[in-house]
Structures are given as C-alpha cells and as structure tokens.
Motif scaffolding. Structure first.
Motif, short mmCIF file in Angstrom:
data_model
loop_
_atom_site.label_atom_id
_atom_site.label_comp_id
_atom_site.label_asym_id
_atom_site.label_seq_id
_atom_site.Cartn_x
_atom_site.Cartn_y
_atom_site.Cartn_z
N UNK A 175 -2.07 12.47 3.35
CA UNK A 175 -1.42 11.16 3.39
C UNK A 175 -0.70 10.87 2.08
N UNK A 176 -1.33 11.24 0.97
CA UNK A 176 -0.65 11.07 -0.32
C UNK A 176 0.60 11.91 -0.42
N UNK A 177 0.54 13.15 0.07
CA UNK A 177 1.72 14.01 0.06
C UNK A 177 2.82 13.41 0.93
N UNK A 178 2.44 12.84 2.07
CA UNK A 178 3.44 12.23 2.95
C UNK A 178 4.11 11.04 2.26
N UNK A 179 3.32 10.20 1.60
CA UNK A 179 3.90 9.03 0.93
C UNK A 179 4.87 9.46 -0.17
N UNK A 180 4.45 10.42 -0.99
CA UNK A 180 5.33 10.88 -2.07
C UNK A 180 6.54 11.59 -1.50
N UNK B 93 8.73 2.63 -15.96
CA UNK B 93 8.20 1.73 -14.92
C UNK B 93 7.01 2.34 -14.19
N UNK B 94 7.12 3.63 -13.85
CA UNK B 94 6.00 4.29 -13.17
C UNK B 94 4.78 4.41 -14.04
N UNK B 95 4.97 4.71 -15.34
CA UNK B 95 3.83 4.82 -16.23
C UNK B 95 3.11 3.50 -16.42
N UNK C 52 4.32 7.08 -6.64
CA UNK C 52 3.71 8.08 -7.52
C UNK C 52 2.57 7.47 -8.32
N UNK C 53 2.76 6.25 -8.81
CA UNK C 53 1.71 5.62 -9.60
C UNK C 53 0.46 5.39 -8.78
N UNK C 54 0.62 4.87 -7.57
CA UNK C 54 -0.54 4.58 -6.73
C UNK C 54 -1.25 5.86 -6.29
N UNK C 55 -0.47 6.86 -5.86
CA UNK C 55 -1.08 8.10 -5.37
C UNK C 55 -1.78 8.85 -6.49
N UNK C 56 -1.13 8.96 -7.65
CA UNK C 56 -1.76 9.69 -8.76
C UNK C 56 -2.99 8.97 -9.28
N UNK C 57 -2.93 7.64 -9.34
CA UNK C 57 -4.10 6.88 -9.78
C UNK C 57 -5.23 6.99 -8.77
N UNK C 58 -4.90 6.88 -7.48
CA UNK C 58 -5.92 7.03 -6.46
C UNK C 58 -6.53 8.41 -6.46
N UNK C 59 -5.70 9.47 -6.65
CA UNK C 59 -6.23 10.83 -6.69
C UNK C 59 -7.16 11.01 -7.88
#
Length: 383
Positions: free
Chosen positions: A311-316, A369-371, A287-294
C-alpha cells in the motif's frame, strides 16, 4: 470503436500513462478483495477498519487518474481540435477522456478479480486462506459491487480534472505564477505555525494525562488529538507553501544580472510553479507519511493490520506518477518556446542545463517541505 481509433495514435508515454493507471487500479482492487475475503472468513471481525485502510489507495488512484486525464489535452491538441471540428462539445470530450481512464481501471480490476477467483480455487497457499476467504461461499454480487468503486472513482476524477472549456479546445493555458500576496503567504504560514504550536503543546511533559490518547495501529503507539490536529494543520500549510516557494526559487535564480542559463531556469520555474505546486506537494506529503510510518512499524512483525508495504508503494507510485504526468504536460506546453529558442540559435546544452537547474531548485523545495512534514509526523507519531 472510437477508443480503438484513439489508441492507434498512442505514443510511448500515452501507453505508459494508460498502463500505469491500470496497474494502480489492479493493486487497489486487490486491497478491496482482500478486505472482502477477510470479511467472509471472519464476519464478526473489524470489516470497517479494513475497508478504511483501502481509502488512501482509492484517493491515490483517483489523484493519479485526475492528473493523467488533465495531461491529455496538452499532449494531443490536434486530437482535441479534431473532435471539436467534428462537432464534439466540451462535455463529450470530457466524457471520452473519463471513459478512457475508466476503461484502464476496469482492465486492472478485472485482472485482480480473475486472480482472486483463481487463487480461491483451492490452489492458494495456506497463508493466503484468510485473505481470500477460502472455505466460505462468495456472493457473486459482492466483488462486482465492491470493484465498481475503482472505475467509478477513476472516471469521476478524470472528468472533474478537465473541466475548463479553454483546456479542451487547444493547448492549455499557463497558470499564473503564485504571487507573493500577503494573504497567499499568510494563510499557509499561519496554518504551519498554529499546527506546529499545537504539536509542541501535545509533546510537552504531562500532556498524555490531559486527555484520552487516540489509539493508532500496532507499532505506532498512541497520540493525543492535539498532536494529530497539529500535524494535519502544519502539513496542509507546508503543502500550500509549495507553490510560493517554487516561484521564490525561480525568482532567486534570476536575481541580479543572471547568465542566460540562470535566466532561462528561473523564468521557467516561476512560470511553471502554479502547475508544479500540487503534484510536488502531494508527493512530498506522501513520501513523508509513508517513510515515517515505515520507520514506526519497523521491528513490529505483528502488525498484520497496519499499512502494508504494497500500500505504501502504491501511494508513492501514484504520487510520483502524477508528478511525472504533470512534467510531461509542461514539457508539451513549452515545446513551442523551446523550438523558437533553437531557431534563434540557442545551444541545446543551454536548454538541457536550464532544465537541470530547474530540477535542482524544485528538488530543494521538495526536500524542505517534505523534510519538515516528515519531522512533524515523526513527532506526532512518537508523542
């Protein structure tokens, strides 16, 4: 025939697990076929980077398959006991579970391949011509060889996930709660501190002139090696801290003279911390990587080669599905305890409240941790 007999005993969550694995495999196969189509249309283009963009989804599908396969013995101990009584050893049982997962991946890959071939038959929109490689001949062995990676990765991940004999002959044993041993705490804390220090070193004024920056995909700019290494170490440290933090949250819930609600929630969370740690850590990191990348790619419409939304939806989705599978596995493992408590006169509302309190505590750890991971990732990508 054996798999058809096993499928007759499927419940709703079993069918959902199988279909979710097949859907994830279909999306992964679509990414691989897109890379193949672009390579056919532009042989001189960057084919290797396109295939590398398929590596995160491949790892995500493998992780989903591993967690799903690990949940099967706990959800169906009678099936495992029956196979054992029939003379099936642990290797054969692992092979059956891996084959079931591989069949789901084959189904998803076949659907994606069929859709790819249908769209290539001059019925696709002109905007998809580059992704499908329309106008160029398609070698018959190329898509089959490429898509063989999907069931291979899923089957191997499933076979490797269920490897301990005691997990195959009955109900899986509970992992011990992460103890607060100095080394168990010092290692992730040290990684987090060292990673954060490296990132702060890379963010200092004039750091860009110290070395050659690393080019990132369009819309993300560039970052120094210190930033990326620092974020990687800090993210690994925070992921390893998830288990001890969950156990600490459980102990805090049962601190002092707890009420029955806090006692049940705290003891349950402490006992489940070992098994919840890995799925929640992967979910927080994803979630951290995908939201930051988005966030970094927002406002950059020309980033065609960047991580697409699908791809982000698939990872999450894979990370969230793996966490859901683990929760179902833990629920099946705690069913005898729940039945004993109900026979002793515990109110159903008390058990529901304990589950809700455990969910709030685990969600708080996930947010922390995610934040922190997202904050460090944002600093690394914007540095």
């Amino acid at each position: 025939m054996l798999y058809l007999r096993m499928a007759r005993g499927y419940r709703i969550h079993d069918l959902g697990r199988w279909l979710l694995t097949a859907a994830a495999a279909a999306v992964l196969a679509a990414f691989l076929l897109r890379a193949l189509g672009r390579a056919l249309g532009d042989p001189a283009g960057a084919s290797l980077p396109r295939l590398l963009w398929c590596l995160p989804p491949l790892l995500a599908v493998g992780w989903l398959a591993a967690v799903a396969a690990r949940a099967v013995p706990g959800q169906h101990p009678e099936r495992i006991a029956g196979l054992t009584a029939a003379g099936a050893g642990t290797r054969r049982i692992r092979a059956l579970i891996a084959g079931e997962t591989a069949l789901a991946c084959v189904l998803g890959s076949s659907i994606a391949l069929l859709l790819f071939l249908v769209l290539r038959n001059d019925i696709a929109d002109a905007s998809l011509a580059a992704d499908l490689g329309m106008g160029t001949p398609l070698p018959s062995a190329a898509p089959i060889t490429l898509l063989a990676l999907v069931p291979l990765a899923g089957g191997l991940a499933a076979a490797g996930a269920v490897s301990a004999p005691e997990q195959l002959v009955g109900r899986p044993t509970e992992l011990p709660a992460p103890a607060f041993h100095p080394l168990r705490i010092a290692l992730p804390l040290g990684l987090t501190v060292v990673g954060t220090a490296l990132e702060l070193y890379g963010l200092r004024p004039g750091a860009a002139q110290d070395g050659r920056p690393i080019d990132l995909p369009a819309g993300m700019g560039s970052a120094s090696s210190a930033l990326l290494i620092g974020w990687s170490l800090a993210a690994l440290g925070l992921a390893l801290l998830t288990g001890p933090l969950l156990a600490l949250a459980g102990r805090l819930l049962a601190l002092g003279r707890p009420t029955p609600l806090r006692l049940l929630a705290g003891r349950g969370l402490t006992a489940q911390a070992g098994r919840l740690a890995a799925p929640l850590a992967v979910l927080a990191l994803t979630l951290a990587v995908v939201l930051t990348g988005a966030r970094q790619w927002t406002g950059h419409p020309g980033t065609a080669e960047a991580l697409p939304a699908a791809e982000g939806i698939l990872l999450v989705g894979c990370a969230a599905g793996a966490a859901a599978f683990r929760l179902i596995e833990l629920r099946a493992a705690r069913r005898p305890v729940t039945d004993d408590l109900l026979r002793l006169g515990a109110a159903p509302g008390l058990l529901v409240g304990a589950v809700a309190l455990r969910t709030v505590a685990a969600g708080t750890v996930l947010l922390v941790t995610g934040g922190l991971t997202a904050l460090l990732a944002a600093g690394a990508l914007t540095g």
